[in-house]
Design an enzyme around this catalytic site. Structure first.
Site, PDB file in Angstrom:
ATOM      1  N   LYS A 114       0.840  -1.207   0.000  1.00  0.00           N
ATOM      2  CA  LYS A 114       0.000   0.000   0.000  1.00  0.00           C
ATOM      3  C   LYS A 114       0.873   1.255   0.000  1.00  0.00           C
ATOM      4  CE  LYS A 114      -1.848   1.709   3.985  1.00  0.00           C
ATOM      5  NZ  LYS A 114      -1.531   3.137   4.145  1.00  0.00           N
ATOM      6  N   ASN A 115       1.872   1.282   0.888  1.00  0.00           N
ATOM      7  CA  ASN A 115       2.646   2.515   1.052  1.00  0.00           C
ATOM      8  C   ASN A 115       3.642   2.761  -0.082  1.00  0.00           C
ATOM      9  OD1 ASN A 115       1.198   3.004   3.329  1.00  0.00           O
ATOM     10  ND2 ASN A 115       2.876   2.636   4.783  1.00  0.00           N
ATOM     11  N   CYS A 143      -5.700   8.397   9.734  1.00  0.00           N
ATOM     12  CA  CYS A 143      -5.681   7.669  11.005  1.00  0.00           C
ATOM     13  C   CYS A 143      -5.553   8.640  12.174  1.00  0.00           C
ATOM     14  CB  CYS A 143      -4.481   6.733  11.049  1.00  0.00           C
ATOM     15  SG  CYS A 143      -4.728   5.221  10.139  1.00  0.00           S
ATOM     16  N   ASP A 179       4.177   0.598  12.246  1.00  0.00           N
ATOM     17  CA  ASP A 179       2.984  -0.066  11.701  1.00  0.00           C
ATOM     18  C   ASP A 179       2.875  -1.530  12.146  1.00  0.00           C
ATOM     19  OD1 ASP A 179       2.252   2.246  10.467  1.00  0.00           O
ATOM     20  OD2 ASP A 179       2.789   1.636   8.436  1.00  0.00           O
ATOM     21  N   ARG A 189       0.106  14.413  13.594  1.00  0.00           N
ATOM     22  CA  ARG A 189       0.575  14.166  12.222  1.00  0.00           C
ATOM     23  C   ARG A 189       0.559  15.413  11.333  1.00  0.00           C
ATOM     24  NH1 ARG A 189      -1.332   8.309  10.143  1.00  0.00           N
ATOM     25  NH2 ARG A 189       0.588   8.482   8.984  1.00  0.00           N
ATOM     26  N   ARG A 197      -4.829  10.479   4.566  1.00  0.00           N
ATOM     27  CA  ARG A 197      -3.866  11.580   4.611  1.00  0.00           C
ATOM     28  C   ARG A 197      -2.827  11.483   3.498  1.00  0.00           C
ATOM     29  NH1 ARG A 197      -1.193  13.804   8.595  1.00  0.00           N
ATOM     30  NH2 ARG A 197       0.741  13.388   7.560  1.00  0.00           N
ATOM     31  N   ARG A 254      -8.681  -0.392   4.459  1.00  0.00           N
ATOM     32  CA  ARG A 254      -7.782   0.626   3.909  1.00  0.00           C
ATOM     33  C   ARG A 254      -6.416   0.034   3.607  1.00  0.00           C
ATOM     34  NH1 ARG A 254      -6.684   5.090   7.631  1.00  0.00           N
ATOM     35  NH2 ARG A 254      -5.284   5.447   5.904  1.00  0.00           N
TER      36      ARG A 254
HETATM   37  C1  UD1 Z   1       4.028   6.910   6.646  1.00  0.00           C
HETATM   38  C2  UD1 Z   1       3.217   5.667   6.359  1.00  0.00           C
HETATM   39  C3  UD1 Z   1       2.587   5.135   7.649  1.00  0.00           C
HETATM   40  C4  UD1 Z   1       3.675   4.919   8.710  1.00  0.00           C
HETATM   41  C5  UD1 Z   1       4.546   6.171   8.872  1.00  0.00           C
HETATM   42  C6  UD1 Z   1       5.735   5.939   9.776  1.00  0.00           C
HETATM   43  C7  UD1 Z   1       2.456   6.045   4.090  1.00  0.00           C
HETATM   44  C8  UD1 Z   1       1.319   6.341   3.174  1.00  0.00           C
HETATM   45  N1  UD1 Z   1       2.171   6.024   5.407  1.00  0.00           N
HETATM   46  O1  UD1 Z   1       3.142   7.900   7.170  1.00  0.00           O
HETATM   47  O2  UD1 Z   1       1.955   3.887   7.357  1.00  0.00           O
HETATM   48  O3  UD1 Z   1       3.049   4.640   9.946  1.00  0.00           O
HETATM   49  O4  UD1 Z   1       5.043   6.599   7.593  1.00  0.00           O
HETATM   50  O5  UD1 Z   1       6.500   4.886   9.311  1.00  0.00           O
HETATM   51  O6  UD1 Z   1       3.557   5.794   3.650  1.00  0.00           O
HETATM   52  N2  UD1 Z   1       6.054  14.731  10.981  1.00  0.00           N
HETATM   53  C9  UD1 Z   1       6.202  16.076  11.248  1.00  0.00           C
HETATM   54  N3  UD1 Z   1       6.034  16.969  10.221  1.00  0.00           N
HETATM   55  C10 UD1 Z   1       5.740  16.574   8.949  1.00  0.00           C
HETATM   56  C11 UD1 Z   1       5.584  15.209   8.690  1.00  0.00           C
HETATM   57  C12 UD1 Z   1       5.755  14.304   9.715  1.00  0.00           C
HETATM   58  O7  UD1 Z   1       6.481  16.461  12.381  1.00  0.00           O
HETATM   59  O8  UD1 Z   1       5.607  17.442   8.076  1.00  0.00           O
HETATM   60  C13 UD1 Z   1       6.198  13.732  12.065  1.00  0.00           C
HETATM   61  C14 UD1 Z   1       4.934  12.938  12.363  1.00  0.00           C
HETATM   62  O9  UD1 Z   1       4.076  13.617  13.238  1.00  0.00           O
HETATM   63  C15 UD1 Z   1       5.485  11.668  12.963  1.00  0.00           C
HETATM   64  C16 UD1 Z   1       6.811  11.487  12.212  1.00  0.00           C
HETATM   65  O10 UD1 Z   1       7.113  12.739  11.617  1.00  0.00           O
HETATM   66  O11 UD1 Z   1       5.766  11.843  14.331  1.00  0.00           O
HETATM   67  C17 UD1 Z   1       6.777  10.431  11.128  1.00  0.00           C
HETATM   68  O12 UD1 Z   1       5.658  10.647  10.287  1.00  0.00           O
HETATM   69  P1  UD1 Z   1       5.708  10.357   8.721  1.00  0.00           P
HETATM   70  O13 UD1 Z   1       6.900   9.515   8.399  1.00  0.00           O
HETATM   71  O14 UD1 Z   1       5.547  11.632   7.990  1.00  0.00           O
HETATM   72  O15 UD1 Z   1       4.415   9.483   8.519  1.00  0.00           O
HETATM   73  P2  UD1 Z   1       3.582   9.418   7.191  1.00  0.00           P
HETATM   74  O16 UD1 Z   1       4.472   9.698   6.045  1.00  0.00           O
HETATM   75  O17 UD1 Z   1       2.341  10.215   7.353  1.00  0.00           O
END
Ligand code: UD1
Length: 419
Positions: A22-23, A117, A306, A122, A93, A398
């Site tokens: 998925k990711n 989620c 995850d 996030r 998201r 999902r």
């Molecule tokens: C992706 C994965 C999700 C997984 C996560 C962590 C996808 C579609 N989803 O989510 O399944 O659980 O990686 O491995 O690939 N953060 C900030 N600012 C930002 C962005 C992120 O502070 O602009 C923080 C978040 O709050 C969190 C951390 O960075 O604490 C990691 O989040 P992130 O890697 O961005 O998660 P996703 O990419 O949303």
């Protein structure tokens, strides 16, 4: 609304194919927006999030042909709408991933601030800051991120904390920017590497994906290509835990064991036997009692957040006490209160869960709260005595393709109802 009913106590046995990741699929679909030529993607999983992303591309103006067996073909030559509306983005998201490609190829994007989620706040500040550094003019207005740019330019961007979709968004945007972009402290997840492989096939010039420094030399345009999505490492490991907690013996096909080094080590520490009869197959079996394992989630190659919920179930059935620390997302222990309803003895202290193994779990009605939490409830139900009814299973659709059918094929007593 659909419910899943699991009657536990059956050891899983048999062979099951793992779906595409998925990711990796979601960013690859978004990346097709970077070209007006035809792109073909295969090994696409049948998931609600994938349908949502296809819907989003469709409303941007993409022409999409889906073949259940062969994959999806996308032609983005007619893209003429640059708005990702709240109704779609709030359900997923990862919709934010269209922002970089739209901005890079069309000079504008309007993306609703994402929901998804309910695991912590996030934010998407790093996506926005990175694109600003590349010359985008971005404002936040009525719940929308409005971004404009004549042509993005290369930049030096340090990502802190490490962000997976943030890295992917900026990586995609940088492929069409003028000059060189360096992403430091980039995410090293296999899904990021797969995206870079795909983009390079489209004519991008990306080096270093899979390490913490990615260098992208922008090109004027990208072209059509074909790409096969990597296997889903989270689905793989979820089935491995399912085999473990039911003391079964299963063979998983279409997998990539290399992407699972840390989780496989933890499963072995828990007393589970893992073998690789062929490079893309994993046999998992567990004749012995489970041993507790301590772990801390962290970005790849660390233990994936995850899989945290699934490991809570495993530790709940192990002999002894263990600690699981969540360092990636705040508020990602919402499944604990549901697992407690089945008799799990888990005590939360800040971002740490102390798990006291119990002899057995007992089925009960429970409610899924997010995607991976719902997988943990299915696992707990498979191991529990009696019947577990899980409501709000739309979360599981999902991210897991036909989970009840795959588990039935392994001998589980699991049904979906909509009564
Ligand atoms: C992706 C994965 C999700 C997984 C996560 C962590 C996808 C579609 N989803 O989510 O399944 O659980 O990686 O491995 O690939 N953060 C900030 N600012 C930002 C962005 C992120 O502070 O602009 C923080 C978040 O709050 C969190 C951390 O960075 O604490 C990691 O989040 P992130 O890697 O961005 O998660 P996703 O990419 O949303």
């Amino acid at each position: 609304m659909d419910k899943i009913i699991v009657r536990g106590g059956h050891a899983l046995r048999g062979t099951i194919p793992i779906s595409g990741a998925k990711n990796a699929t979601l960013p690859a679909l978004a990346a097709t927006l970077l070209t007006g030529e035809r792109v073909h993607l295969s090994n696409i999983p049948h998931l609600k999030d994938v349908t949502t992303m296809l819907e989003l591309l469709g409303q941007h103006g993409a022409a999409i042909t889906v073949d259940e067996r062969l994959g999806v073909e996308i032609n983005n030559s007619g893209v003429n709408n640059f708005r990702a509306p709240y109704d779609l983005v709030r359900t997923m998201r990862a919709s934010i991933l269209v922002m970089g490609p739209l901005l890079a190829r069309h000079g504008m994007a309007e993306i609703s601030l994402p929901g998804g989620c309910a695991i912590g706040s996030r934010p998407v500040n790093l996506h926005i800051e990175g694109l600003r550094k590349m010359g985008a003019d971005i404002s936040l207005d009525e719940g929308y991120i409005r971004a404009k740019a004549d042509r993005l330019h290369g930049a030096h961007i340090f990502l802190n904390p490490v962000t997976v979709t943030g890295t992917e968004n900026l990586l995609m945007a940088a492929t069409l920017a003028k000059g060189r972009t360096t992403l430091e402290n980039a995410a090293k997840e296999p899904e990021v590497s797969d995206l870079a492989v795909f983009l390079n096939k489209m004519g991008a010039r990306i080096q270093g994906a899979g390490t913490s420094t990615i260098i992208i030399d922008g090109v004027d345009e990208l072209h059509g290509t074909q790409h096969r999505i990597i296997p889903d490492r989270i689905e793989t490991a979820t089935f491995m835990v399912a085999a473990a907690v039911t003391h079964g013996d299963i063979l998983l096909t279409n997998v990539d064991p290399d992407a699972l080094e840390t989780p496989i080590q933890k499963l072995r520490d828990a007393g589970i036997l893992v073998e690789f009869p062929e490079p893309d197959r994993i046999r998992v079996y567990c004749p012995n009692p489970l041993k507790p394992v301590d772990l801390e989630t962290s970005p790849y190659p660390g233990f994936p957040t995850d899989l945290q919920a699934q490991m809570l179930v495993l530790n709940s059935l192990a002999k002894g006490v263990s600690q699981i620390t969540e360092t990636v997302f705040e508020n990602r222990f919402m499944h604990v209160s549901e697992l407690q309803r089945l008799g799990a003895d888990i005590r939360i202290n800040g971002n740490m869960a102390e798990v006291h193994g119990v002899n057995s779990l007992l089925g009960a009605p429970v409610m899924a709260t997010d995607l991976r939490a719902s997988a943990s409830l299915v696992l707990a139900g498979l191991a529990a005595h009696g019947s577990t009814t899980i409501s709000r299973v739309y979360h599981i659709d999902r991210g897991y393709e036909r989970i009840e059918e795959k588990l039935q094929a392994l001998g589980a007593d699991i049904q979906r109802t909509n009564s």
